[in-house]
Design a protein around this motif. Structure first.
Motif: not given
Length: 288
Positions: A234-242
């Motif tokens: 989830f945390c890494l996905g936040l950076f990827f998605s932004y």
């Protein structure tokens, strides 16, 4: 004494799938993030479903711990989980703020950080950071982990209440849910932001396979790994998605061509990271 049941891979698969949906939905501008998520076709979005399943799994763990080692051990275990999640939230807040500022400078988007609610942190960090620590300062993308932390604490109280008064303990959260729906109750945030308040969502449990399963194909194994390592994903996905959302915004005409490579590639990357974490867990030598 209650025995620890085997880990249910069905839940891992479902939680992994929901993590990929959360990533896609955060990549604003993505067609996959608009139409390929459950919120486009059902009554609840992936975040609410993931919260429900996490509460289901955590509640089972707490009950088992309490019966095997006593209430104090169960509460101690819960507080350690809450502390870990709280620490992760603060790390993500600082890291994501740096990403937003770097993106604003790289793409020359004046006001990007302010529009996303980060201006208070830039102007008065000595106030914004404590507000983030008490979970009341929530710029964009930062609202999910505080909800998990608060729900984890509430879950412990709910379990204790059900042990004392049975199903009557469900009345307060149900009444709160009804009040939110009827009158739009909303908790005010700090620094010009709003506290994300998501009620419990519904999950169609009949869609879960009726028998335990052991995934053999790589996609299923990777999806289950993403479910087991959901916090990191989830945390890494936040950076990827932004990062993906910024590229969609910078090149709007290329969105149909960028969508699948960025969102699909990001999903594959998240699953690969989860599988790498699984390998490190199985082989301590890799973690050194």
């Amino acid at each position: 004494m209650l025995q620890r049941p085997p880990r249910d891979t069905r839940l891992d698969l479902l939680r992994g799938w929901l993590q990929l949906q959360i990533f896609a939905s955060h990549a604003h501008g993505s067609l996959i993030g608009i139409w390929g998520i459950s919120a486009a076709w059902g009554l609840s979005d992936s975040s609410e479903q993931f919260l429900f399943l996490s509460g289901f799994a955590l509640g089972s763990v707490l009950v088992l711990k309490e019966h095997r080692a006593g209430p104090r051990a169960a509460w101690r275990d819960l507080m350690l989980r809450v502390a870990r999640l709280w620490r992760t939230h603060l790390i993500v807040v600082c890291g994501f703020a740096a990403l937003v500022i770097a993106t604003e400078m790289a793409f020359r988007w004046p006001g990007e950080a302010a529009a996303m609610g980060w201006s208070w942190l830039l102007v008065e960090p000595w106030l914004a950071l404590p507000a983030a620590a008490i979970l009341l300062y929530q710029p964009q993308y930062m609202g999910i982990l505080p909800v998990f932390i608060l729900c984890m604490l509430a879950l412990a109280l709910l379990i204790r209440g059900m042990e004392r008064v049975g199903a009557w303990a469900l009345l307060p959260p149900l009444a709160l849910y009804g009040a939110v729906q009827a009158w739009g109750w909303h908790l005010p945030g700090l620094g010009g932001t709003e506290v994300e308040f998501n009620p419990l969502a519904y999950v169609v449990v009949v869609l879960i396979p009726p028998r335990p399963m052991t995934p053999r194909a790589w996609p299923a194994q990777a999806l289950a790994a993403a479910g087991r390592n959901s916090l990191n994903v989830f945390c890494l996905g936040l950076f990827f998605s932004y990062a993906a959302a910024s590229l969609f915004r910078a090149f709007p005409g290329a969105v149909p061509w960028l969508d699948l490579p960025l969102v699909g590639g990001g999903a594959l990357g998240l699953m690969a990271v989860a599988q790498a974490a699984e390998r490190r867990r199985r082989d301590p030598a890799l973690a050194r």
